[in-house]
Write a protein that holds these residues in place. Structure first.
Motif, PDB file in Angstrom:
ATOM      1  N   LEU A   1      -6.315  10.207  -1.758  1.00  0.00           N
ATOM      2  CA  LEU A   1      -6.554   9.402  -2.958  1.00  0.00           C
ATOM      3  C   LEU A   1      -8.015   9.495  -3.379  1.00  0.00           C
ATOM      4  O   LEU A   1      -8.328   9.538  -4.568  1.00  0.00           O
ATOM      5  CB  LEU A   1      -6.177   7.945  -2.693  1.00  0.00           C
ATOM      6  CG  LEU A   1      -4.710   7.664  -2.337  1.00  0.00           C
ATOM      7  CD1 LEU A   1      -4.516   6.178  -2.055  1.00  0.00           C
ATOM      8  CD2 LEU A   1      -3.781   8.121  -3.440  1.00  0.00           C
TER       9      LEU A   1
ATOM     10  N   ARG B   1       0.256   4.162  -0.719  1.00  0.00           N
ATOM     11  CA  ARG B   1       0.765   5.044  -1.776  1.00  0.00           C
ATOM     12  C   ARG B   1       1.368   4.242  -2.929  1.00  0.00           C
ATOM     13  O   ARG B   1       1.242   4.613  -4.098  1.00  0.00           O
ATOM     14  CB  ARG B   1       1.799   6.014  -1.203  1.00  0.00           C
ATOM     15  CG  ARG B   1       1.199   7.089  -0.318  1.00  0.00           C
ATOM     16  CD  ARG B   1       2.231   8.097   0.156  1.00  0.00           C
ATOM     17  NE  ARG B   1       3.094   7.556   1.199  1.00  0.00           N
ATOM     18  CZ  ARG B   1       4.393   7.390   1.094  1.00  0.00           C
ATOM     19  NH1 ARG B   1       5.014   7.684  -0.052  1.00  0.00           N
ATOM     20  NH2 ARG B   1       5.111   6.903   2.098  1.00  0.00           N
TER      21      ARG B   1
ATOM     22  N   ARG C   1      -3.846  -1.006  -8.877  1.00  0.00           N
ATOM     23  CA  ARG C   1      -5.097  -0.261  -8.830  1.00  0.00           C
ATOM     24  C   ARG C   1      -6.283  -1.189  -8.566  1.00  0.00           C
ATOM     25  O   ARG C   1      -7.227  -0.823  -7.857  1.00  0.00           O
ATOM     26  CB  ARG C   1      -5.291   0.466 -10.161  1.00  0.00           C
ATOM     27  CG  ARG C   1      -6.428   1.471 -10.161  1.00  0.00           C
ATOM     28  CD  ARG C   1      -6.114   2.632  -9.265  1.00  0.00           C
ATOM     29  NE  ARG C   1      -7.162   3.639  -9.315  1.00  0.00           N
ATOM     30  CZ  ARG C   1      -7.168   4.720  -8.551  1.00  0.00           C
ATOM     31  NH1 ARG C   1      -6.182   4.908  -7.697  1.00  0.00           N
ATOM     32  NH2 ARG C   1      -8.132   5.595  -8.646  1.00  0.00           N
TER      33      ARG C   1
ATOM     34  N   ALA D   1      -1.330   2.606  -5.139  1.00  0.00           N
ATOM     35  CA  ALA D   1      -2.069   3.642  -5.864  1.00  0.00           C
ATOM     36  C   ALA D   1      -1.334   4.055  -7.138  1.00  0.00           C
ATOM     37  O   ALA D   1      -1.949   4.619  -8.056  1.00  0.00           O
ATOM     38  CB  ALA D   1      -2.290   4.857  -4.966  1.00  0.00           C
TER      39      ALA D   1
ATOM     40  N   ARG E   1      -8.900  12.443  -5.435  1.00  0.00           N
ATOM     41  CA  ARG E   1      -8.535  12.345  -6.851  1.00  0.00           C
ATOM     42  C   ARG E   1      -9.395  11.337  -7.597  1.00  0.00           C
ATOM     43  O   ARG E   1      -9.454  11.358  -8.814  1.00  0.00           O
ATOM     44  CB  ARG E   1      -7.053  11.966  -6.984  1.00  0.00           C
ATOM     45  CG  ARG E   1      -6.100  13.011  -6.417  1.00  0.00           C
ATOM     46  CD  ARG E   1      -4.682  12.791  -6.906  1.00  0.00           C
ATOM     47  NE  ARG E   1      -4.085  11.589  -6.380  1.00  0.00           N
ATOM     48  CZ  ARG E   1      -3.386  11.535  -5.259  1.00  0.00           C
ATOM     49  NH1 ARG E   1      -3.217  12.640  -4.533  1.00  0.00           N
ATOM     50  NH2 ARG E   1      -2.853  10.411  -4.842  1.00  0.00           N
TER      51      ARG E   1
END
Length: 345
Positions: A248, A197, A153, A200, A251
């Motif tokens: 992403l 992905r 992250r 993340a 979100r």
């Protein structure tokens, strides 16, 4: 299912000229005792690739497994490898590249490896368009160069997305338990989309500064070919990559500034390819309208090149002339000098 320490997944399509070197660079550093495995996915090759695959499976029966499939593309081949893998770790290797001798042992024995989900390394890019002979790597010198330990992250928030899946080892349980697979609809940037992905999901990352992988940039590779027939697939691949990142952002709005920078960088690369293709003016107009409607254009316009991109896509009628200048002047006269300058640094 018998567990292995490492599964090396190698898709191969008409790679007879380079495949043996790639396989030798891998199997030469793995014990042939069943504790490691090499999965070669022959993706419907029509040259001597199938025979070479079978040759290595016969020579290393405890290590090499071969799967002959219909031609479905590199993403489908890698997905087959993920499904068949039994190793604790996964490594994706291209059939025309080399892994530095001693790399696997070094990466799998670093301190803290049991607490990691990804072990990254540096990639040496060898542009064969500029070289008369192929360079080969020296074996690992025994010195591990630690760069950082970080959560995925944090990488994402910094805007760092690994471009290549061969630049590291992935913990198989992390990948499989989260249903991670390559997008089989993509024929370009599938590595970056997979890694986007992946990071993340916040994996625990160990990043090394060692150059453990040598990527050979072939003049006739899928990423350098200027075939117009590939244009639609490449256009759609970039769009899918940007859509993944935008999902992403939906979100987590804090990622929006990172997305803008990433989007701009991808549009620079895509536009350079589009100018080099020399597609029909009507085809470019449709492409420009599609990307504008998708919200990917205009760019932020923070550099001259980004401002040029905004002008080009808002004035698609100028594309034929600008593409002609790009192909006949920039690619033939300016870019070769730029490559020489980079090579001599």
């Amino acid at each position: 299912m018998e567990s292995k320490k490492l599964s090396v997944i190698i898709p191969a399509y008409n790679a007879a000229g380079q495949l043996r070197a790639a396989l030798d660079s891998v199997v030469s550093q793995l014990p042939d005792d069943g504790s490691f495995e090499v999965l070669i996915i022959d993706d419907g090759s029509t040259d001597d690739t199938p025979a070479i695959c079978d040759e290595y499976a016969a020579r290393y029966p405890l290590t090499v497994r071969v799967f002959h499939t219909e031609n479905q593309g590199v993403s489908a081949a890698r997905n087959r490898g993920i499904r068949e893998a039994r190793g604790e770790w996964l490594h994706f290797v291209d059939a025309d590249d080399l892994v530095v001798a001693g790399a696997y042992n070094a990466m799998l024995q670093i301190q803290g490896v049991d607490e990691a989900d990804y072990i990254g390394c540096n990639v040496r890019i060898i542009d064969l368009r500029d070289r008369g002979e192929t360079e080969t790597p020296e074996p690992f010198d025994g010195e591990i160069k630690m760069r950082e330990r970080v959560l995925g992250r944090e990488w994402l928030q910094q805007g760092y997305i690994p471009s290549y899946v061969f630049a590291g080892l992935y913990r198989r349980e992390f990948v499989q338990s989260r249903g991670m697979m390559f997008d089989e609809e993509m024929s370009l940037s599938e590595d970056a989309e997979f890694n986007l992905r992946f990071i993340a999901l916040n994996p625990r990352v160990i990043k090394l500064a060692n150059f453990f992988y040598w990527y050979y940039f072939q003049a006739n590779s899928a990423t350098t070919s200027m075939s117009k027939t590939r244009f639609a697939k490449w256009r759609d691949s970039y769009k899918r990559l940007l859509l993944t990142f935008r999902s992403l952002v939906e979100r987590d709005e804090a990622l929006y500034p990172v997305f803008i920078k990433f989007k701009d960088s991808q549009l620079v690369t895509l536009t350079a390819k589009v100018l080099a293709f020399g597609i029909e003016g009507a085809q470019f107009r449709t492409f420009a309208e599609e990307y504008i409607a998708s919200g990917f254009l205009p760019t932020s316009g923070t550099t001259p090149w980004l401002r040029f991109i905004n002008y080009l896509y808002s004035h698609p009628g100028q594309y034929p002339l600008l593409s002609f200048i790009y192909r006949r002047v920039f690619l033939k006269l300016v870019y070769p000098l730029y490559r020489v300058r980079l090579r001599n640094r």
